[in-house]
Enzyme design. Sequence first.
Site, PDB file in Angstrom:
ATOM      1  N   ASP A  31       1.563   9.768 -16.760  1.00 28.99           N
ATOM      2  CA  ASP A  31       0.616   9.871 -15.641  1.00 28.99           C
ATOM      3  C   ASP A  31      -0.471  10.880 -15.959  1.00 28.99           C
ATOM      4  O   ASP A  31      -0.247  11.801 -16.738  1.00 28.99           O
ATOM      5  CB  ASP A  31       1.324  10.423 -14.391  1.00 28.99           C
ATOM      6  CG  ASP A  31       2.456   9.554 -13.947  1.00 28.99           C
ATOM      7  OD1 ASP A  31       2.415   8.358 -14.237  1.00 28.99           O
ATOM      8  OD2 ASP A  31       3.383  10.104 -13.316  1.00 28.99           O
TER       9      ASP A  31
HETATM   10  N1  URA Z   1       7.842   9.936 -14.952  1.00 24.12           N
HETATM   11  C1  URA Z   1       6.794  10.261 -14.166  1.00 24.12           C
HETATM   12  O1  URA Z   1       6.935  10.406 -12.969  1.00 24.12           O
HETATM   13  N2  URA Z   1       5.617  10.405 -14.758  1.00 24.12           N
HETATM   14  C2  URA Z   1       5.402  10.276 -16.089  1.00 24.12           C
HETATM   15  O2  URA Z   1       4.278  10.443 -16.565  1.00 24.12           O
HETATM   16  C3  URA Z   1       6.518   9.940 -16.865  1.00 24.12           C
HETATM   17  C4  URA Z   1       7.731   9.775 -16.274  1.00 24.12           C
END
Ligand code: URA
Length: 235
Positions: free
Chosen positions: A104
């Site tokens: 993310d």
């Molecule tokens: N889980 C999440 O919530 N975000 C990420 O970027 C990777 C795993």
Amino acid sequence: MIQIRLQKYIRDAGIASRRSAEDLIRQGRVKVNGVVVRELGSKVVEGDLVEVNGKKIVPIEEKIYIKINKPVGFVTTLKDEFDRPIITDLIKIDTRVFPVGRLDMDTSGLLLLTNDGDLSNKLIHPSSEIEKKYIANVDSTLSDEELDKLRKGVMVDGKMTHPAKVFKRRGNNYEIIIHEGRNRQVRKMFASLSKRVLELKRLEFGNIKLGDLGLGDWKILSEIELEGLRKLVDR
Ligand code: URA
């Protein structure tokens, strides 16, 4: 768009060494898009037609494997409709690489990038069950029962998560190891217990560790790291 020097393009096609490629250019034996090019500084871009002695040539792309410490604020797509910074902006190389899976925008830490589509597909395929380790800073402390729920599986987007390894670290920090790769999975797992993840960082992807890589820095994987990754999917 990435530009490559013409002599490098010819060398990468396995036609000649860089020096002989320069000779070919000087001798007027190289055409780009149908036009003879004699300047050594000329550059070509993807989609250009390059001919040597009247024959089309195509560079054999060298495979490249990179790990980067992704800062918060970068997206892991190759283009962004909102013009946010993209992770590949940080990697100034001739070869186009793409992220293996995603993180993310508000997650930092270890991300792999490569131009090896085959290995990348295997690594992100659910059947590979590659373990990913994260450290999550959460807005409040979890009880033992809540930790157990996370370990056994919680409901995320209407489906139970697979068993996870979860360890309490200092303060409200939790190390969590999962092998699925569902969208915002770690955040949603904590959210299912009404906990908010304030910071999330990936520390490991299979055998690859973030180690002491500085924020925004990147490295080519070592032979040992790459061999380890391949072993994870060649079963
Ligand atoms: N889980 C999440 O919530 N975000 C990420 O970027 C990777 C795993």
